[in-house]
Design a protein around this motif. Structure first.
Motif, PDB file in Angstrom:
ATOM      1  N   SER A   1     -11.305   0.210   4.267  1.00 15.16           N
ATOM      2  CA  SER A   1     -10.715  -0.334   3.045  1.00 15.16           C
ATOM      3  C   SER A   1      -9.322   0.235   2.808  1.00 15.16           C
ATOM      4  O   SER A   1      -8.866   0.330   1.660  1.00 15.16           O
ATOM      5  N   SER A   2      -8.640   0.584   3.877  1.00 15.11           N
ATOM      6  CA  SER A   2      -7.323   1.206   3.770  1.00 15.11           C
ATOM      7  C   SER A   2      -6.322   0.339   3.040  1.00 15.11           C
ATOM      8  O   SER A   2      -6.250  -0.876   3.270  1.00 15.11           O
ATOM      9  N   GLU A   3      -5.518   0.981   2.192  1.00 15.47           N
ATOM     10  CA  GLU A   3      -4.429   0.283   1.515  1.00 15.47           C
ATOM     11  C   GLU A   3      -3.235   0.080   2.447  1.00 15.47           C
ATOM     12  O   GLU A   3      -2.402  -0.795   2.204  1.00 15.47           O
TER      13      GLU A   3
ATOM     14  N   GLY B   1       0.820  -1.212   0.000  1.00 19.77           N
ATOM     15  CA  GLY B   1       0.000   0.000   0.000  1.00 19.77           C
ATOM     16  C   GLY B   1       0.848   1.253   0.000  1.00 19.77           C
ATOM     17  O   GLY B   1       0.533   2.233  -0.697  1.00 19.77           O
TER      18      GLY B   1
ATOM     19  N   LYS C   1       2.103   1.928  -3.428  1.00 23.88           N
ATOM     20  CA  LYS C   1       1.058   2.463  -4.313  1.00 23.88           C
ATOM     21  C   LYS C   1       0.878   3.964  -4.096  1.00 23.88           C
ATOM     22  O   LYS C   1       0.783   4.738  -5.063  1.00 23.88           O
TER      23      LYS C   1
ATOM     24  N   ARG D   1     -10.896   4.655   2.353  1.00 16.81           N
ATOM     25  CA  ARG D   1      -9.566   4.093   2.173  1.00 16.81           C
ATOM     26  C   ARG D   1      -8.572   4.904   2.998  1.00 16.81           C
ATOM     27  O   ARG D   1      -8.915   5.393   4.075  1.00 16.81           O
ATOM     28  N   HIS D   2      -7.344   5.042   2.507  1.00 15.40           N
ATOM     29  CA  HIS D   2      -6.302   5.692   3.314  1.00 15.40           C
ATOM     30  C   HIS D   2      -6.642   7.141   3.631  1.00 15.40           C
ATOM     31  O   HIS D   2      -6.398   7.612   4.743  1.00 15.40           O
TER      32      HIS D   2
ATOM     33  N   LYS E   1      -4.109  -2.352   7.865  1.00 17.16           N
ATOM     34  CA  LYS E   1      -5.001  -3.504   7.871  1.00 17.16           C
ATOM     35  C   LYS E   1      -5.477  -3.775   9.305  1.00 17.16           C
ATOM     36  O   LYS E   1      -4.960  -3.215  10.265  1.00 17.16           O
TER      37      LYS E   1
END
Length: 305
Positions: free
Chosen positions: A255-257, A157, A160, A283-284, A260
């Motif tokens: 839904s974090s990259e 993550g 990315k 997400r993040h 977790k």
């Protein structure tokens, strides 16, 4: 000497349109903040890497409405704050700035600020508080909110996120529309805004006519870049977390990259008194993805202090 200068701009209300504050950071660097509200205990909001203070606009308004004064700060090398001449963008440099600003807010208001830090801002505030408690000094903050950051994170993550930041950092974009398209491809789950005007706050027009992000590329690739030694950073953050005694909250994008469930669990083992909130549909960049749920979680935490 680090200090503080304050100027008030014409405002519709003290909640909707912020005043402007200028701090002097740990290296004599100018740091610019938006200030929402003019009464109540201070709340210091520290954005993520590659973002600016404008990422906090809606949340800062809500904090001010609840009777606090919210300071949304452009961190060094970002937004309208100074690009540091020697490229000092290690996480310890950001932590040093956070300590200086927190001390100034405490001096002015008589109360230590609550720190809310997303990603880079969370790392800075966690290191600042942990180092203070290690040295048996006074606490830097009165409470700490970490937004989608923990001592250990998913490295895929991270890659990315950094890949997106590096992709156009130096060459920039031919237009704001081109930049908006890049953001839309990176964040396909987020509805596209009707106008690209808001994106201008994260871009600057260069003399060559190209639009570039409003942050110093040396933040990632300079002589003292952030996160150059991931193992050392993880160890430092782990030790800092173990020392945290002040009230704390971890807000994670479901839904974090990066963060977790396993990483959140590890953090709660390090800081067993901390509260924890998962924000569904985020997400993040939690505050940008689901600002309503994020702000509600933060305000609930602050209200219990």
């Amino acid at each position: 000497m680090p200090g503080f200068r304050f100027s008030v701009h014409t405002a519709m209300t003290r909640y909707q349109t912020p005043a402007t504050a200028t701090f002097i950071g740990a290296a004599g660097n100018k740091l610019v903040a938006d200030v929402f509200g003019d009464r109540g205990s201070p709340v210091l909001l520290l954005h993520g890497g590659g973002q600016t203070r404008h990422a906090w606009h809606k949340t800062a308004q809500e904090i001010a409405r609840k009777g606090h004064t919210a300071y949304a700060l452009d961190q060094r090398g970002h937004g309208d704050s100074d690009w540091v001449a020697n490229g000092a963008y290690e996480f310890s440099d950001y932590a040093a700035d956070a300590k200086v600003v927190a001390a100034e807010l405490a001096r002015r208001s008589g109360a230590k600020p609550i720190a809310i830090g997303a990603s880079l801002g969370g790392i800075a505030s966690l290191l600042a508080e942990g180092e203070s408690e290690r040295d048996k000094g006074a606490n830097v903050f009165s409470a700490l909110v970490l937004v989608d950051i923990t001592p250990r994170v998913d490295q895929t993550g991270v890659a990315k996120v950094l890949g997106f930041m590096r992709a156009n950092a130096r060459e920039g974009f031919s237009s704001i529309a081109e930049a908006a398209q890049a953001v839309a491809e990176y964040l396909p789950q987020r509805p596209r805004p009707k106008s690209n005007e808001g994106l201008k706050k994260n871009l600057r027009l260069s003399p060559d006519g190209r639009w570039r992000w409003h942050w110093d590329p040396r933040f990632l690739d300079g002589p003292r870049a952030a996160g150059a030694d991931r193992r050392a950073l993880e160890a430092a953050l782990t030790e800092a977390a173990r020392r945290i005694q002040i009230p704390a909250l971890l807000v994670r994008g479901a839904s974090s990259e990066l963060v977790k469930e396993a990483h959140a669990k590890e953090f709660l083992e390090l800081v067993p008194h901390a509260d924890y909130v998962d924000v569904s549909g985020a997400r993040h960049m939690v505050a940008g993805d689901r600002n309503d749920h994020f702000s509600a979680a933060v305000l609930s935490f602050i209200g219990r202090l």
